[in-house]
Design a protein around this motif. Structure first.
Motif, PDB file in Angstrom:
ATOM      1  N   ASP B  46      92.012 112.038  99.104  1.00 29.92           N
ATOM      2  CA  ASP B  46      91.229 112.718  98.065  1.00 29.92           C
ATOM      3  C   ASP B  46      91.683 112.282  96.671  1.00 29.92           C
ATOM      4  OD1 ASP B  46      89.735 114.080  99.893  1.00 29.92           O
ATOM      5  OD2 ASP B  46      91.003 115.868  99.881  1.00 29.92           O
ATOM      6  N   GLU B  47      92.997 112.105  96.523  1.00 33.11           N
ATOM      7  CA  GLU B  47      93.517 111.628  95.235  1.00 33.11           C
ATOM      8  C   GLU B  47      93.061 110.201  94.950  1.00 33.11           C
ATOM      9  OE1 GLU B  47      97.621 112.088  93.984  1.00 33.11           O
ATOM     10  OE2 GLU B  47      97.806 113.807  95.318  1.00 33.11           O
ATOM     11  N   VAL B  48      93.000 109.380  95.989  1.00 30.95           N
ATOM     12  CA  VAL B  48      92.520 107.996  95.821  1.00 30.95           C
ATOM     13  C   VAL B  48      91.066 108.014  95.339  1.00 30.95           C
ATOM     14  CG1 VAL B  48      91.972 105.821  97.012  1.00 30.95           C
ATOM     15  CG2 VAL B  48      94.089 107.046  97.565  1.00 30.95           C
ATOM     16  N   ASN B  49      90.250 108.863  95.985  1.00 33.72           N
ATOM     17  CA  ASN B  49      88.837 108.971  95.575  1.00 33.72           C
ATOM     18  C   ASN B  49      88.728 109.379  94.105  1.00 33.72           C
ATOM     19  OD1 ASN B  49      88.084 108.359  98.206  1.00 33.72           O
ATOM     20  ND2 ASN B  49      87.889 110.512  98.813  1.00 33.72           N
ATOM     21  N   SER B  50      89.528 110.369  93.706  1.00 30.59           N
ATOM     22  CA  SER B  50      89.499 110.839  92.312  1.00 30.59           C
ATOM     23  C   SER B  50      89.956 109.739  91.359  1.00 30.59           C
ATOM     24  CB  SER B  50      90.431 112.029  92.105  1.00 30.59           C
ATOM     25  OG  SER B  50      90.034 113.083  92.909  1.00 30.59           O
ATOM     26  N   LYS B  51      91.009 109.032  91.757  1.00 29.23           N
ATOM     27  CA  LYS B  51      91.568 107.987  90.899  1.00 29.23           C
ATOM     28  C   LYS B  51      90.527 106.874  90.693  1.00 29.23           C
ATOM     29  CE  LYS B  51      94.729 106.289  88.460  1.00 29.23           C
ATOM     30  NZ  LYS B  51      95.281 106.996  87.312  1.00 29.23           N
ATOM     31  N   LEU B  52      89.839 106.502  91.753  1.00 32.10           N
ATOM     32  CA  LEU B  52      88.817 105.451  91.638  1.00 32.10           C
ATOM     33  C   LEU B  52      87.706 105.892  90.683  1.00 32.10           C
ATOM     34  CD1 LEU B  52      88.504 104.284  95.379  1.00 32.10           C
ATOM     35  CD2 LEU B  52      89.375 102.934  93.460  1.00 32.10           C
ATOM     36  N   GLU B  53      87.313 107.151  90.804  1.00 32.89           N
ATOM     37  CA  GLU B  53      86.259 107.668  89.924  1.00 32.89           C
ATOM     38  C   GLU B  53      86.723 107.656  88.475  1.00 32.89           C
ATOM     39  OE1 GLU B  53      83.185 110.216  88.178  1.00 32.89           O
ATOM     40  OE2 GLU B  53      85.338 110.409  87.954  1.00 32.89           O
ATOM     41  N   GLU B  54      87.956 108.065  88.272  1.00 31.30           N
ATOM     42  CA  GLU B  54      88.543 108.132  86.932  1.00 31.30           C
ATOM     43  C   GLU B  54      88.647 106.721  86.310  1.00 31.30           C
ATOM     44  OE1 GLU B  54      93.050 108.867  85.662  1.00 31.30           O
ATOM     45  OE2 GLU B  54      92.351 110.304  87.141  1.00 31.30           O
ATOM     46  N   MET B  55      89.063 105.742  87.125  1.00 34.87           N
ATOM     47  CA  MET B  55      89.119 104.362  86.634  1.00 34.87           C
ATOM     48  C   MET B  55      87.721 103.871  86.261  1.00 34.87           C
ATOM     49  SD  MET B  55      91.622 102.495  89.371  1.00 34.87           S
ATOM     50  CE  MET B  55      93.393 102.432  89.095  1.00 34.87           C
TER      51      MET B  55
END
Lengths: 222, 222
Positions: B46-55
């Motif tokens: 879930d953190e990876v998904n959020s990080k990708l969106e944020e990038m």
């Protein structure tokens, strides 16, 4: 520009035209996000440089198949031609820019690599790659070349904060890509950036030094 | 295909032709390296998904300038046209592929966004962007669309291990890019993947829901 270089340049243009492409800007920004993330995660800049090289190595090991199939490249008769192929065809195919090469002074002792023929064939079968056979003994052929990339697109829109300027090898992924791709055609090389525009040099330069011609390993199914 | 869609398609082709480009394969592999690195670092998907969106959000905030200057886009009269512009021009310019849009059902309550004119002008000055003025009250205009991307290049050469298949939103960077770019033209949206080829769906689909039309903030130098 020599006839050979013009021929290679035209080969690079054709190969680039046949590639699926995306916007350079999107790539550059995504790469920037990757470098920023590594700096945040790893903290130590030497580790970031190593990680970028390592990532590039994996990419190079896979990209070589695309290179061989799309570039219609035949055997390279010596290391000079191999480096010309990277500068005029490889860089063009994948980054859309051309590089130049010039002879350099090796920093390591390298045994038995003065002449060879790397099978850069259009086949992507590993068993067809990298048979080393003597073909040229010209004194002009070196084991070490500098690849100049006057317009490295990875530098676009990038300005390094002063604390990273002389530490971070921003485009180090390219050294890894070259190392990985050449290892797949049986050439073990050492690659390193010697100058970089982001450090206020006039041009990006990568030294490519041939360390060893690897032996083909044939597996017998019988 | 409607006349409007053909016009937009041709606009996208022209803009793509004018972009600096690199090999899609190099981009896709670099993106793959980024996702792999995030999984290693963050562990939690879930953190990876959020990080990708944020990038993606940061990238979108910067890419909008390139979009506005290269696409020669004028005002979008409503959210439907804005989404068409993303599908036919934006995706083409940056990823080299076209998408389709269709109306969807909003999942949130959205106030006062039924009609507007987003100033997608050729100027990149922030002060010229996003003046919201009523222009259409057609019942056909929704605040929520599905963007279909039949050939998302980020999926090329990717096969998700089973433990990630229903958790990782592999191309989530695209949701961030769209959110960031639209926020720069005063449209606050919510973007999420609803289907993905890597999860064995037939097509990648992103739901784009308009949440709010942001007010322009003019700074007075006097």
């Amino acid at each position: 520009m020599s006839l050979d270089n013009r021929r290679l340049g035209s080969k690079g243009d054709t190969a680039f035209a046949n590639m699926d492409k995306i916007s350079c800007e999107l790539f550059v920004m995504t790469y920037g996000a990757l470098v920023t993330q590594l700096i945040k995660d790893l903290k130590d800049i030497d580790e970031v440089n190593s990680k970028l090289e390592e990532m590039g190595y994996s990419i190079g090991c896979r990209l070589i198949d695309e290179f061989l199939s799309k570039s219609q490249t035949r055997n390279c008769k010596n290391f000079h031609t191999t480096c010309e192929m990277i500068a005029k065809v490889g860089l063009k195919m994948f980054l859309g820019v051309e590089g130049n090469i010039r002879k350099s002074t090796p920093t390591n002792n390298v045994a038995n690599t003065s002449s060879f023929s790397t099978s850069m064939t259009t086949s992507v079968s590993t068993s067809n790659l990298g048979t080393a056979t003597p073909s040229s003994t010209s004194d002009d052929i070196s084991n070490c070349y500098i690849l100049e990339i006057p317009n490295n697109p990875l530098n676009d829109f990038v300005e390094l904060p002063s604390q990273f300027k002389n530490k971070l090898i921003y485009s180090n992924i390219l050294c890894g890509v070259i190392r990985g791709a050449l290892e797949m055609v049986q050439l073990k090389v050492n690659c390193k950036f010697t100058t970089c525009k982001l450090k206020d040099d006039d041009c990006d330069r990568i030294q490519i030094e041939l360390e060893e011609i690897l032996e083909d390993v044939f597996e017998d199914d019988d």
